[in-house]
Write a protein that holds these residues in place. Structure first.
Motif, PDB file in Angstrom:
ATOM      1  N   GLY A  16       0.830  -1.199   0.000  1.00 40.58           N
ATOM      2  CA  GLY A  16       0.000   0.000   0.000  1.00 40.58           C
ATOM      3  C   GLY A  16       0.863   1.247   0.000  1.00 40.58           C
ATOM      4  O   GLY A  16       1.984   1.244   0.513  1.00 40.58           O
ATOM      5  N   SER A  17       0.355   2.324  -0.590  1.00 38.19           N
ATOM      6  CA  SER A  17       1.097   3.583  -0.636  1.00 38.19           C
ATOM      7  C   SER A  17       0.118   4.739  -0.501  1.00 38.19           C
ATOM      8  O   SER A  17      -1.035   4.647  -0.929  1.00 38.19           O
ATOM      9  CB  SER A  17       1.878   3.700  -1.948  1.00 38.19           C
ATOM     10  OG  SER A  17       0.991   3.602  -3.050  1.00 38.19           O
ATOM     11  N   ASN A  18       0.608   5.845   0.102  1.00 45.64           N
ATOM     12  CA  ASN A  18      -0.230   7.021   0.281  1.00 45.64           C
ATOM     13  C   ASN A  18      -0.229   7.872  -0.985  1.00 45.64           C
ATOM     14  O   ASN A  18       0.816   8.101  -1.585  1.00 45.64           O
ATOM     15  CB  ASN A  18       0.296   7.884   1.443  1.00 45.64           C
ATOM     16  CG  ASN A  18       0.187   7.168   2.766  1.00 45.64           C
ATOM     17  OD1 ASN A  18      -0.765   6.437   2.990  1.00 45.64           O
ATOM     18  ND2 ASN A  18       1.162   7.373   3.628  1.00 45.64           N
ATOM     19  N   LEU A  19      -1.403   8.354  -1.368  1.00 44.88           N
ATOM     20  CA  LEU A  19      -1.441   9.355  -2.425  1.00 44.88           C
ATOM     21  C   LEU A  19      -1.066  10.724  -1.852  1.00 44.88           C
ATOM     22  O   LEU A  19      -1.086  10.933  -0.638  1.00 44.88           O
ATOM     23  CB  LEU A  19      -2.849   9.427  -3.037  1.00 44.88           C
ATOM     24  CG  LEU A  19      -3.303   8.231  -3.871  1.00 44.88           C
ATOM     25  CD1 LEU A  19      -4.655   8.525  -4.507  1.00 44.88           C
ATOM     26  CD2 LEU A  19      -2.296   7.887  -4.948  1.00 44.88           C
ATOM     27  N   LYS A  20      -0.708  11.656  -2.728  1.00 46.49           N
ATOM     28  CA  LYS A  20      -0.365  13.000  -2.270  1.00 46.49           C
ATOM     29  C   LYS A  20      -1.569  13.648  -1.597  1.00 46.49           C
ATOM     30  O   LYS A  20      -2.716  13.322  -1.886  1.00 46.49           O
ATOM     31  CB  LYS A  20       0.089  13.855  -3.456  1.00 46.49           C
ATOM     32  CG  LYS A  20       1.392  13.378  -4.083  1.00 46.49           C
ATOM     33  CD  LYS A  20       1.770  14.262  -5.269  1.00 46.49           C
ATOM     34  CE  LYS A  20       3.071  13.784  -5.905  1.00 46.49           C
ATOM     35  NZ  LYS A  20       3.434  14.599  -7.090  1.00 46.49           N
ATOM     36  N   ARG A  21      -1.283  14.588  -0.719  1.00 50.45           N
ATOM     37  CA  ARG A  21      -2.348  15.205   0.069  1.00 50.45           C
ATOM     38  C   ARG A  21      -3.407  15.870  -0.811  1.00 50.45           C
ATOM     39  O   ARG A  21      -4.601  15.844  -0.497  1.00 50.45           O
ATOM     40  CB  ARG A  21      -1.756  16.234   1.047  1.00 50.45           C
ATOM     41  CG  ARG A  21      -2.719  16.612   2.161  1.00 50.45           C
ATOM     42  CD  ARG A  21      -2.065  17.491   3.215  1.00 50.45           C
ATOM     43  NE  ARG A  21      -2.978  17.751   4.313  1.00 50.45           N
ATOM     44  CZ  ARG A  21      -3.101  17.005   5.390  1.00 50.45           C
ATOM     45  NH1 ARG A  21      -2.347  15.921   5.514  1.00 50.45           N
ATOM     46  NH2 ARG A  21      -3.953  17.321   6.351  1.00 50.45           N
ATOM     47  N   GLU A  22      -2.970  16.490  -1.924  1.00 49.75           N
ATOM     48  CA  GLU A  22      -3.940  17.148  -2.791  1.00 49.75           C
ATOM     49  C   GLU A  22      -4.820  16.150  -3.535  1.00 49.75           C
ATOM     50  O   GLU A  22      -5.847  16.531  -4.108  1.00 49.75           O
ATOM     51  CB  GLU A  22      -3.233  18.072  -3.793  1.00 49.75           C
ATOM     52  CG  GLU A  22      -2.193  17.380  -4.665  1.00 49.75           C
ATOM     53  CD  GLU A  22      -0.794  17.473  -4.079  1.00 49.75           C
ATOM     54  OE1 GLU A  22       0.179  17.343  -4.841  1.00 49.75           O
ATOM     55  OE2 GLU A  22      -0.672  17.703  -2.853  1.00 49.75           O
ATOM     56  N   GLN A  23      -4.435  14.855  -3.557  1.00 42.65           N
ATOM     57  CA  GLN A  23      -5.259  13.821  -4.176  1.00 42.65           C
ATOM     58  C   GLN A  23      -6.161  13.140  -3.157  1.00 42.65           C
ATOM     59  O   GLN A  23      -6.901  12.213  -3.513  1.00 42.65           O
ATOM     60  CB  GLN A  23      -4.372  12.781  -4.864  1.00 42.65           C
ATOM     61  CG  GLN A  23      -3.569  13.330  -6.027  1.00 42.65           C
ATOM     62  CD  GLN A  23      -2.625  12.288  -6.610  1.00 42.65           C
ATOM     63  OE1 GLN A  23      -1.660  11.862  -5.961  1.00 42.65           O
ATOM     64  NE2 GLN A  23      -2.902  11.863  -7.829  1.00 42.65           N
TER      65      GLN A  23
END
Length: 522
Positions: A16-23
């Protein structure tokens, strides 16, 4: 002599990976209700989350195209008189969502394709039967318009939302904590407050089997797997969290029972039938554990843990139709934090090729019902969900019908959806022109928009006029002030002249002869 040490699996390296905050989504006032719910529901078009709302219950619906910070005055779906406890998107129409509330009602809503532009209070159908709060709503996996609801009055209702009627209601011995349909919708699995799990026939309410699931008194959860097995989560007597795998007919004898950790948060099992992966998301946890279910011992294989720094308040799971096959994404989670931030977490299988990976994407559930409500209820037919290929990128396989609020019975939801993509193009419903109700609704929307724009333009002009009037009033006040001061000075000047003349001193007025100066004279 060679032997295999590591188990062979396509999903052994899922990460799993985090998307950028604006996404992601921010500034969401997540509900503070004490009911154990995920507070969130996701489909390929919309992201919905239950929020705090004064004077009733509401939830937020946001299209996936609008990410970032949510404005405080964002429109809500706010027709309930009490806090909303559960929401669920329809499996066969991405614009229809059901909500359950403390006001003892279940409401079904139609969301426009672009999302809502103002607060919505009118639902398509209002389902009223329960005497106490309703905490669970579940759509049937393969039959159109069949909805299950469970409330704190221990009643379970099976609804036909196309006609708004309660097809069946039955009572369970204790409060229902969770429910789950099996793969073809012929059985429902419940966990109750008396620590038991129950298999129930949804057409007559008969309890086919019941057994103690976990010894702990805290909330247990149970789901059906695609192969018919039952996966449960719960607690021991000492608040140790555990999961188990069981077979119907032998629910009291678990195949696997494993203790995980010691915590107070209820664990929500989320199942992906295409990959046979089970994700465990605990309320208040900062981790998401995921396991693979296989026919070989030990049957439940631990894969990995996704770690985050913040505890989670709720979680939503994207159906496979909404995943991005070009990046080998096999699942996507929407994780709600206590601080109002919704973290979007895609889970991917690392592959070098950018081509479609057939082994990762078997046919998945389509948004087409396999049965009508009448076939399921009256003719007592069962059918597996209609499947679709992910090779073309997923999404919706048929054009969704525009739902119109109608108070007649049956309502617009009762229209049969064609069971094939080709049939949808030749359907008389699709070929027919817009109805009178559609035209009235469209006319009202256009008039409302024109009225809003006129009011907005008028408000701006009125603001400019008010500014000019305020400036004029200031200038007038300044002129009056200066005129008063001039008169005062002239009066003092005359008095001083009189005093000097009385003393015999003659003044030189520069040729003005003692007359007052005009305002324009220098």
């Amino acid at each position: 002599m060679s032997f295999r040490v590591v188990r062979q699996s396509k999903f052994r390296h899922v990460f799993g990976s985090n998307l950028k905050r604006e996404q992601c989504y921010d500034n969401i006032r997540v509900s503070k209700a004490s009911w154990d719910s995920t507070f969130c529901s996701v489909n390929p078009k919309f992201f919905a989350v239950i929020v705090e709302s004064g004077g009733g219950g509401a939830f937020l619906v946001i299209p996936h195209t609008k990410t970032g910070r949510v404005t405080p005055d964002h429109p809500l779906v706010a027709g309930h008189k009490g806090p909303v406890l559960d929401i669920a998107w329809c499996n066969h129409n991405d614009n229809v969502i059901a909500s359950a509330s403390e006001d003892c009602t279940v409401k079904v809503w139609q969301i426009p394709d672009g999302g809502i532009t103002r607060t919505m209070t009118e639902c398509v159908v209002d389902l009223v039967f329960h005497q106490r709060r309703v905490g669970i709503v579940l759509w049937h996996p393969s039959a159109q318009n069949i909805l299950l609801s469970a409330g704190s009055d221990n009643n379970v209702c099976i609804w036909n939302v196309g006609t708004g009627e309660c097809l069946l209601n039955f009572t369970l011995p204790e409060l229902v904590l969770s429910g789950c349909w099996n793969w073809d919708g012929s059985e429902v699995l419940f966990t109750c407050k008396d620590k038991k799990i129950r298999r129930v026939d949804p057409r007559d309410g008969t309890v086919e089997e019941e057994a103690i699931a976990h010894e702990g008194s805290k909330g247990a959860r149970a789901i059906y797997l695609k192969n018919g097995l039952v996966f449960t989560t719960g607690f021991t007597k000492h608040s140790e969290r555990q999961y188990s795998l069981r077979a119907p007919g032998h629910l009291d004898d678990p195949i696997v029972m494993v203790e995980l950790d010691t915590s107070n948060g209820v664990m929500f099992p989320i199942y992906d039938p295409d990959t046979n992966l089970v994700y465990l998301c605990g309320k208040g946890d900062s981790v998401v554990r995921y396991f693979e279910i296989t026919p070989e011992p030990p049957f439940v294989h631990y894969i990995n843990t996704f770690q985050t720094p913040d505890p989670q308040r709720g979680v939503g799971f994207m159906p496979k139709r909404g995943c991005d096959v070009s990046t080998c994404e096999i699942s996507r989670f929407y994780r709600l934090n206590n601080n109002g931030f919704c973290q979007v977490i895609p889970f991917k299988v690392p592959r070098k090729s950018e081509l479609f990976q057939e082994d990762l994407y078997p046919d998945t559930q389509a948004d087409i019902p396999a049965l009508t409500a009448d076939e399921w209820w009256t003719q007592k037919k069962n059918a597996d969900p209609v499947m679709m290929s992910m090779a073309d990128g997923g999404g919706s396989t048929n054009q969704q019908e525009e739902l119109v609020v109608s108070k007649t019975t049956p309502n617009i939801l009762n229209k049969a959806i064609p069971t094939g993509g080709a049939a949808s193009g030749s359907s008389p419903l699709a070929a027919a022109g817009p109805s009178e109700a559609d035209m009235k609704k469209l006319t009202a929307m256009v008039l409302d928009e024109c009225h809003r724009q006129i009011q907005e333009a008028t408000g701006k002009q009125q603001g400019k006029i008010d500014e000019l009037n305020a400036e004029i009033r200031k200038l007038k006040a300044m002129i009056v002030k200066h005129e008063t001061r001039i008169r005062t000075l002239e009066t003092k000047n005359k008095e001083q002249e009189k005093q000097l003349i009385s003393q015999g001193i003659h003044l030189n007025n520069n040729g003005h002869g003692g007359e007052d100066l005009d305002p324009d004279e220098v």
